[in-house]
Scaffold this motif. Structure first.
Motif, PDB file in Angstrom:
ATOM      1  N   ALA A 297     -76.781   5.659  50.585  1.00  0.00           N
ATOM      2  CA  ALA A 297     -76.069   5.699  51.864  1.00  0.00           C
ATOM      3  C   ALA A 297     -74.662   6.261  51.690  1.00  0.00           C
ATOM      4  O   ALA A 297     -74.174   7.001  52.543  1.00  0.00           O
ATOM      5  N   LYS A 298     -74.036   5.933  50.581  1.00  0.00           N
ATOM      6  CA  LYS A 298     -72.667   6.400  50.331  1.00  0.00           C
ATOM      7  C   LYS A 298     -72.592   7.923  50.309  1.00  0.00           C
ATOM      8  O   LYS A 298     -71.624   8.505  50.782  1.00  0.00           O
ATOM      9  N   VAL A 299     -73.624   8.569  49.774  1.00  0.00           N
ATOM     10  CA  VAL A 299     -73.613  10.034  49.673  1.00  0.00           C
ATOM     11  C   VAL A 299     -74.327  10.696  50.845  1.00  0.00           C
ATOM     12  O   VAL A 299     -74.608  11.890  50.821  1.00  0.00           O
ATOM     13  N   GLY A 300     -74.649   9.902  51.889  1.00  0.00           N
ATOM     14  CA  GLY A 300     -75.224  10.469  53.101  1.00  0.00           C
ATOM     15  C   GLY A 300     -76.725  10.682  53.078  1.00  0.00           C
ATOM     16  O   GLY A 300     -77.270  11.339  53.956  1.00  0.00           O
ATOM     17  N   GLU A 301     -77.401  10.105  52.105  1.00  0.00           N
ATOM     18  CA  GLU A 301     -78.860  10.223  52.033  1.00  0.00           C
ATOM     19  C   GLU A 301     -79.490   9.057  52.789  1.00  0.00           C
ATOM     20  O   GLU A 301     -80.109   8.167  52.207  1.00  0.00           O
ATOM     21  N   ASP A 302     -79.323   9.085  54.118  1.00  0.00           N
ATOM     22  CA  ASP A 302     -79.757   7.974  54.967  1.00  0.00           C
ATOM     23  C   ASP A 302     -81.243   7.684  54.851  1.00  0.00           C
ATOM     24  O   ASP A 302     -81.647   6.527  54.738  1.00  0.00           O
ATOM     25  N   ALA A 303     -82.070   8.722  54.887  1.00  0.00           N
ATOM     26  CA  ALA A 303     -83.521   8.512  54.830  1.00  0.00           C
ATOM     27  C   ALA A 303     -83.922   7.866  53.508  1.00  0.00           C
ATOM     28  O   ALA A 303     -84.764   6.962  53.474  1.00  0.00           O
ATOM     29  N   VAL A 304     -83.313   8.303  52.425  1.00  0.00           N
ATOM     30  CA  VAL A 304     -83.602   7.718  51.112  1.00  0.00           C
ATOM     31  C   VAL A 304     -83.168   6.258  51.095  1.00  0.00           C
ATOM     32  O   VAL A 304     -83.898   5.386  50.611  1.00  0.00           O
ATOM     33  N   ALA A 305     -81.982   5.993  51.633  1.00  0.00           N
ATOM     34  CA  ALA A 305     -81.452   4.634  51.644  1.00  0.00           C
ATOM     35  C   ALA A 305     -82.375   3.685  52.414  1.00  0.00           C
ATOM     36  O   ALA A 305     -82.720   2.604  51.923  1.00  0.00           O
ATOM     37  N   VAL A 306     -82.786   4.091  53.600  1.00  0.00           N
ATOM     38  CA  VAL A 306     -83.667   3.246  54.419  1.00  0.00           C
ATOM     39  C   VAL A 306     -85.019   3.091  53.737  1.00  0.00           C
ATOM     40  O   VAL A 306     -85.588   1.996  53.699  1.00  0.00           O
ATOM     41  N   ASP A 307     -85.532   4.171  53.179  1.00  0.00           N
ATOM     42  CA  ASP A 307     -86.822   4.119  52.502  1.00  0.00           C
ATOM     43  C   ASP A 307     -86.791   3.182  51.301  1.00  0.00           C
ATOM     44  O   ASP A 307     -87.771   2.490  51.021  1.00  0.00           O
ATOM     45  N   LEU A 308     -85.673   3.159  50.599  1.00  0.00           N
ATOM     46  CA  LEU A 308     -85.554   2.240  49.469  1.00  0.00           C
ATOM     47  C   LEU A 308     -85.722   0.795  49.926  1.00  0.00           C
ATOM     48  O   LEU A 308     -86.368   0.000  49.260  1.00  0.00           O
TER      49      LEU A 308
ATOM     50  N   LEU B 245     -83.019  -9.083  52.292  1.00  0.00           N
ATOM     51  CA  LEU B 245     -82.113  -8.037  51.855  1.00  0.00           C
ATOM     52  C   LEU B 245     -81.137  -7.649  52.963  1.00  0.00           C
ATOM     53  O   LEU B 245     -79.934  -7.508  52.728  1.00  0.00           O
ATOM     54  N   VAL B 246     -81.633  -7.499  54.176  1.00  0.00           N
ATOM     55  CA  VAL B 246     -80.759  -7.143  55.294  1.00  0.00           C
ATOM     56  C   VAL B 246     -79.761  -8.273  55.553  1.00  0.00           C
ATOM     57  O   VAL B 246     -78.573  -8.023  55.766  1.00  0.00           O
ATOM     58  N   LEU B 247     -80.211  -9.500  55.495  1.00  0.00           N
ATOM     59  CA  LEU B 247     -79.293 -10.624  55.666  1.00  0.00           C
ATOM     60  C   LEU B 247     -78.276 -10.693  54.528  1.00  0.00           C
ATOM     61  O   LEU B 247     -77.114 -11.060  54.753  1.00  0.00           O
ATOM     62  N   LEU B 248     -78.682 -10.322  53.320  1.00  0.00           N
ATOM     63  CA  LEU B 248     -77.752 -10.251  52.196  1.00  0.00           C
ATOM     64  C   LEU B 248     -76.636  -9.251  52.513  1.00  0.00           C
ATOM     65  O   LEU B 248     -75.452  -9.537  52.330  1.00  0.00           O
ATOM     66  N   LEU B 249     -77.017  -8.074  53.023  1.00  0.00           N
ATOM     67  CA  LEU B 249     -76.016  -7.059  53.370  1.00  0.00           C
ATOM     68  C   LEU B 249     -75.083  -7.564  54.464  1.00  0.00           C
ATOM     69  O   LEU B 249     -73.857  -7.417  54.363  1.00  0.00           O
ATOM     70  N   PHE B 250     -75.642  -8.160  55.515  1.00  0.00           N
ATOM     71  CA  PHE B 250     -74.798  -8.666  56.597  1.00  0.00           C
ATOM     72  C   PHE B 250     -73.897  -9.806  56.120  1.00  0.00           C
ATOM     73  O   PHE B 250     -72.749  -9.923  56.561  1.00  0.00           O
TER      74      PHE B 250
ATOM     75  N   ALA C 204     -76.532  -1.754  58.573  1.00  0.00           N
ATOM     76  CA  ALA C 204     -76.075  -2.721  57.573  1.00  0.00           C
ATOM     77  C   ALA C 204     -75.560  -2.010  56.321  1.00  0.00           C
ATOM     78  O   ALA C 204     -74.520  -2.383  55.765  1.00  0.00           O
ATOM     79  N   LEU C 205     -76.263  -0.971  55.897  1.00  0.00           N
ATOM     80  CA  LEU C 205     -75.838  -0.213  54.720  1.00  0.00           C
ATOM     81  C   LEU C 205     -74.514   0.507  54.973  1.00  0.00           C
ATOM     82  O   LEU C 205     -73.598   0.453  54.142  1.00  0.00           O
ATOM     83  N   ARG C 206     -74.406   1.171  56.113  1.00  0.00           N
ATOM     84  CA  ARG C 206     -73.170   1.909  56.428  1.00  0.00           C
ATOM     85  C   ARG C 206     -71.970   0.972  56.517  1.00  0.00           C
ATOM     86  O   ARG C 206     -70.891   1.279  56.016  1.00  0.00           O
ATOM     87  N   TRP C 207     -72.140  -0.160  57.198  1.00  0.00           N
ATOM     88  CA  TRP C 207     -71.032  -1.109  57.308  1.00  0.00           C
ATOM     89  C   TRP C 207     -70.649  -1.660  55.946  1.00  0.00           C
ATOM     90  O   TRP C 207     -69.473  -1.840  55.657  1.00  0.00           O
ATOM     91  N   THR C 208     -71.633  -1.929  55.111  1.00  0.00           N
ATOM     92  CA  THR C 208     -71.340  -2.448  53.772  1.00  0.00           C
ATOM     93  C   THR C 208     -70.514  -1.432  52.993  1.00  0.00           C
ATOM     94  O   THR C 208     -69.515  -1.789  52.358  1.00  0.00           O
ATOM     95  N   VAL C 209     -70.909  -0.162  53.048  1.00  0.00           N
ATOM     96  CA  VAL C 209     -70.171   0.888  52.343  1.00  0.00           C
ATOM     97  C   VAL C 209     -68.743   0.980  52.885  1.00  0.00           C
ATOM     98  O   VAL C 209     -67.770   0.953  52.121  1.00  0.00           O
TER      99      VAL C 209
END
Length: 166
Positions: A24-35, A53-58, A138-143
């Motif tokens: 997500a940090k490098v803009g690979e959104d599809a890869v990030a979500v797929d992971l 995992l999503v709750l961990l990020l939040f 969640a990933l974008r906000w975490t970054v």
């Protein structure tokens, strides 16, 4: 069982989240979500691990919001923008974005049960694209929060710092 009660599972969730944050940090959104959604949905616990995992990020976002709000001169403000960069009232945001906002707000206010309910609704009722939007938010906000905390010399969980330093 709570994932922190199983150290191997907890480590695995952090590892998957870390890889997704790196993407997500490098803009690979599809890869990030797929992971997150692809990898974990293939496991025996599937949706339960995605939820954890999503709750961990939040939860991590909530901790960083608290750190930024308590020691920072600038308050933390939540805003939603459309494709043109115009601010949108939260109630007018797309449903998955509202879900993400409600989840984060519940975490910030210490209501883990309400946060879990929001993610549960997204898993049970949402289309795959809607869940992907919640995960990506969640990933974008975490970054973004981790970068801001780093700039202000505020604490960031070591596993997040490691993922974003790669």
């Amino acid at each position: 069982m709570h994932p922190q009660q199983d150290p191997d599972r907890w480590s695995r969730l952090q590892a998957v989240a870390g890889e997704a944050l790196t993407a997500a940090k490098v803009g690979e959104d599809a890869v990030a979500v797929d992971l997150v959604t692809g990898y974990l949905s293939g496991s025996p616990e599937g949706n339960e691990e995605i939820r954890e995992l999503v709750l961990l990020l939040f939860s991590e976002c909530s901790d960083m919001v608290a750190a930024l709000g308590s020691g920072g001169a600038t308050p933390v403000k939540m805003q939603v923008f459309d494709e043109d960069g115009q601010e949108v009232p939260i109630d007018d945001a797309d449903p998955p974005v509202r879900t993400a906002i409600r989840t984060l707000l519940a975490e910030v206010h210490g209501d883990q049960e309400a946060a879990a309910e929001q993610i549960e609704i997204a898993l049970a009722n949402g289309q795959p694209q809607e869940l992907a939007t919640v995960v990506l938010q969640a990933l974008r906000w975490t970054v973004k929060l981790a970068v801001e905390c780093g700039m202000r010399d505020l604490p960031v969980s070591p596993w997040i710092a490691t993922a974003l330093d790669e």
